[in-house]
Design an enzyme around this catalytic site. Sequence first.
Site, PDB file in Angstrom:
ATOM      1  N   SER A 118       0.846  -1.189   0.000  1.00  0.00           N
ATOM      2  CA  SER A 118       0.000   0.000   0.000  1.00  0.00           C
ATOM      3  C   SER A 118       0.884   1.243   0.000  1.00  0.00           C
ATOM      4  O   SER A 118       2.049   1.187   0.415  1.00  0.00           O
ATOM      5  CB  SER A 118      -0.870   0.028   1.268  1.00  0.00           C
ATOM      6  N   TYR A 154      -1.874  -0.482  10.551  1.00  0.00           N
ATOM      7  CA  TYR A 154      -2.021  -0.840   9.129  1.00  0.00           C
ATOM      8  C   TYR A 154      -0.739  -0.490   8.363  1.00  0.00           C
ATOM      9  O   TYR A 154      -0.222  -1.312   7.595  1.00  0.00           O
ATOM     10  CB  TYR A 154      -3.230  -0.100   8.542  1.00  0.00           C
TER      11      TYR A 154
HETATM   12  P1  NDP Z   1     -11.621  -5.545  -0.131  1.00  0.00           P
HETATM   13  O1  NDP Z   1     -12.118  -5.459   1.274  1.00  0.00           O
HETATM   14  O2  NDP Z   1     -12.577  -5.311  -1.232  1.00  0.00           O
HETATM   15  O3  NDP Z   1     -10.891  -6.934  -0.373  1.00  0.00           O
HETATM   16  C1  NDP Z   1     -10.156  -7.582   0.622  1.00  0.00           C
HETATM   17  C2  NDP Z   1     -10.121  -9.045   0.288  1.00  0.00           C
HETATM   18  O4  NDP Z   1      -9.351  -9.718   1.303  1.00  0.00           O
HETATM   19  C3  NDP Z   1     -11.486  -9.673   0.253  1.00  0.00           C
HETATM   20  O5  NDP Z   1     -11.582 -10.508  -0.873  1.00  0.00           O
HETATM   21  C4  NDP Z   1     -11.534 -10.503   1.519  1.00  0.00           C
HETATM   22  O6  NDP Z   1     -12.307 -11.669   1.284  1.00  0.00           O
HETATM   23  C5  NDP Z   1     -10.074 -10.857   1.674  1.00  0.00           C
HETATM   24  N1  NDP Z   1      -9.732 -11.294   3.030  1.00  0.00           N
HETATM   25  C6  NDP Z   1      -9.813 -10.600   4.182  1.00  0.00           C
HETATM   26  N2  NDP Z   1      -9.434 -11.381   5.209  1.00  0.00           N
HETATM   27  C7  NDP Z   1      -9.102 -12.586   4.679  1.00  0.00           C
HETATM   28  C8  NDP Z   1      -8.640 -13.798   5.225  1.00  0.00           C
HETATM   29  N3  NDP Z   1      -8.431 -13.960   6.542  1.00  0.00           N
HETATM   30  N4  NDP Z   1      -8.393 -14.823   4.386  1.00  0.00           N
HETATM   31  C9  NDP Z   1      -8.602 -14.707   3.056  1.00  0.00           C
HETATM   32  N5  NDP Z   1      -9.035 -13.573   2.485  1.00  0.00           N
HETATM   33  C10 NDP Z   1      -9.283 -12.532   3.295  1.00  0.00           C
HETATM   34  O7  NDP Z   1     -10.415  -4.494  -0.201  1.00  0.00           O
HETATM   35  P2  NDP Z   1      -9.274  -4.225  -1.311  1.00  0.00           P
HETATM   36  O8  NDP Z   1      -9.586  -4.888  -2.567  1.00  0.00           O
HETATM   37  O9  NDP Z   1      -9.064  -2.776  -1.302  1.00  0.00           O
HETATM   38  O10 NDP Z   1      -8.016  -4.897  -0.603  1.00  0.00           O
HETATM   39  C11 NDP Z   1      -7.110  -5.730  -1.294  1.00  0.00           C
HETATM   40  C12 NDP Z   1      -5.696  -5.396  -0.825  1.00  0.00           C
HETATM   41  O11 NDP Z   1      -5.366  -4.079  -1.262  1.00  0.00           O
HETATM   42  C13 NDP Z   1      -5.510  -5.404   0.691  1.00  0.00           C
HETATM   43  O12 NDP Z   1      -4.280  -6.019   1.007  1.00  0.00           O
HETATM   44  C14 NDP Z   1      -5.464  -3.919   1.024  1.00  0.00           C
HETATM   45  O13 NDP Z   1      -4.740  -3.681   2.203  1.00  0.00           O
HETATM   46  C15 NDP Z   1      -4.768  -3.380  -0.202  1.00  0.00           C
HETATM   47  N6  NDP Z   1      -4.926  -1.947  -0.429  1.00  0.00           N
HETATM   48  C16 NDP Z   1      -6.146  -1.403  -0.697  1.00  0.00           C
HETATM   49  C17 NDP Z   1      -6.260  -0.033  -0.896  1.00  0.00           C
HETATM   50  C18 NDP Z   1      -7.578   0.629  -1.167  1.00  0.00           C
HETATM   51  O14 NDP Z   1      -7.639   1.873  -1.159  1.00  0.00           O
HETATM   52  N7  NDP Z   1      -8.649  -0.124  -1.426  1.00  0.00           N
HETATM   53  C19 NDP Z   1      -5.085   0.855  -0.837  1.00  0.00           C
HETATM   54  C20 NDP Z   1      -3.857   0.163  -0.554  1.00  0.00           C
HETATM   55  C21 NDP Z   1      -3.788  -1.176  -0.367  1.00  0.00           C
HETATM   56  P3  NDP Z   1     -13.210 -12.424   2.372  1.00  0.00           P
HETATM   57  O15 NDP Z   1     -13.750 -11.406   3.308  1.00  0.00           O
HETATM   58  O16 NDP Z   1     -14.240 -13.083   1.514  1.00  0.00           O
HETATM   59  O17 NDP Z   1     -12.283 -13.415   3.015  1.00  0.00           O
END
Ligand code: NDP
Length: 249
Positions: free
Chosen positions: A148, A161
């Site tokens: 990130s 975070y």
């Molecule tokens: P979302 O919340 O849309 O996606 C997060 C994903 O992580 C979901 O598919 C969720 O699926 C999964 N997840 C969470 N916990 C678990 C777990 N224990 N095991 C398996 N899967 C898990 O957010 P983003 O798409 O934004 O996030 C994706 C990545 O991008 C993250 O690492 C986030 O930190 C990073 N990021 C996002 C930014 C933003 O502005 N959106 C900026 C910078 C980085 P489920 O709940 O079904 O398990």
Amino acid sequence: MTTTVPSTSRTGKVVLVTGASSGIGEATARLLAAAGHRVVLGARRADRVAAVAEEIRADGGTADHRELDVTDLAGVRAFVGAARESYGRVDVLVNNAGVMPLALLEELKVDEWNRMIDVNIRGVLHGIAAVLPVMREQGAGHIVNVASVAGHRVDPTAAVYCATKSAVRALSEGLRQESRDLRVTVVSPGLTRSELTDGISDLGMRAVAEDMMGIAIPAAAIGEAIVYAVNQPAEVDVNEIVVRPTAQS
Ligand code: NDP
């Protein structure tokens, strides 16, 4: 693991994507499949990854799905093992799953701190532990870790975070230095439209974060960066990409 019946014969890479039930992971899986890769989607919401995989197949792509909790090492190993059994190899792992329950440290939301450590750091390490032996045996592989912009700077309410995302960058750089046969990429998104802010328990903080998301870019913008790194020739290792909204400070 679902049975895959590809509508066309595909020879793309076998790419595993964690956290593929929404946001960046989902968009990345769709784009990778559209680029001809064979994708395996993992997340806890099995119904969601099943639906996305089904849509990819309906569009002519090759996709499997599996319920996955990245905090469970045995589960991550089973995710990788099932993909290897289906396809005979694992070319790329996208360690994308992450959570971001923002709050001031003084609120002492220790459970949320631990959840961020478990998913954002341990989850990435579990992914590395599960694929490294396979990729070493293959003599090739690619690990893409989603960090990130928060891994490059620290802001109030995001201390833990930011620490987890700094850790992802450090782990990735260490893995890169230790590897001569694997490619290692860190993709660091800025504000991106997804479900990430849904996990903020402090409602005031969530409203602030959702307001900031007004300038957010589509999740596909990050997916395109991942596809770019994956599609480079074997000898070209794209190590870090930062993608943020033009309007983000
Ligand atoms: P979302 O919340 O849309 O996606 C997060 C994903 O992580 C979901 O598919 C969720 O699926 C999964 N997840 C969470 N916990 C678990 C777990 N224990 N095991 C398996 N899967 C898990 O957010 P983003 O798409 O934004 O996030 C994706 C990545 O991008 C993250 O690492 C986030 O930190 C990073 N990021 C996002 C930014 C933003 O502005 N959106 C900026 C910078 C980085 P489920 O709940 O079904 O398990």
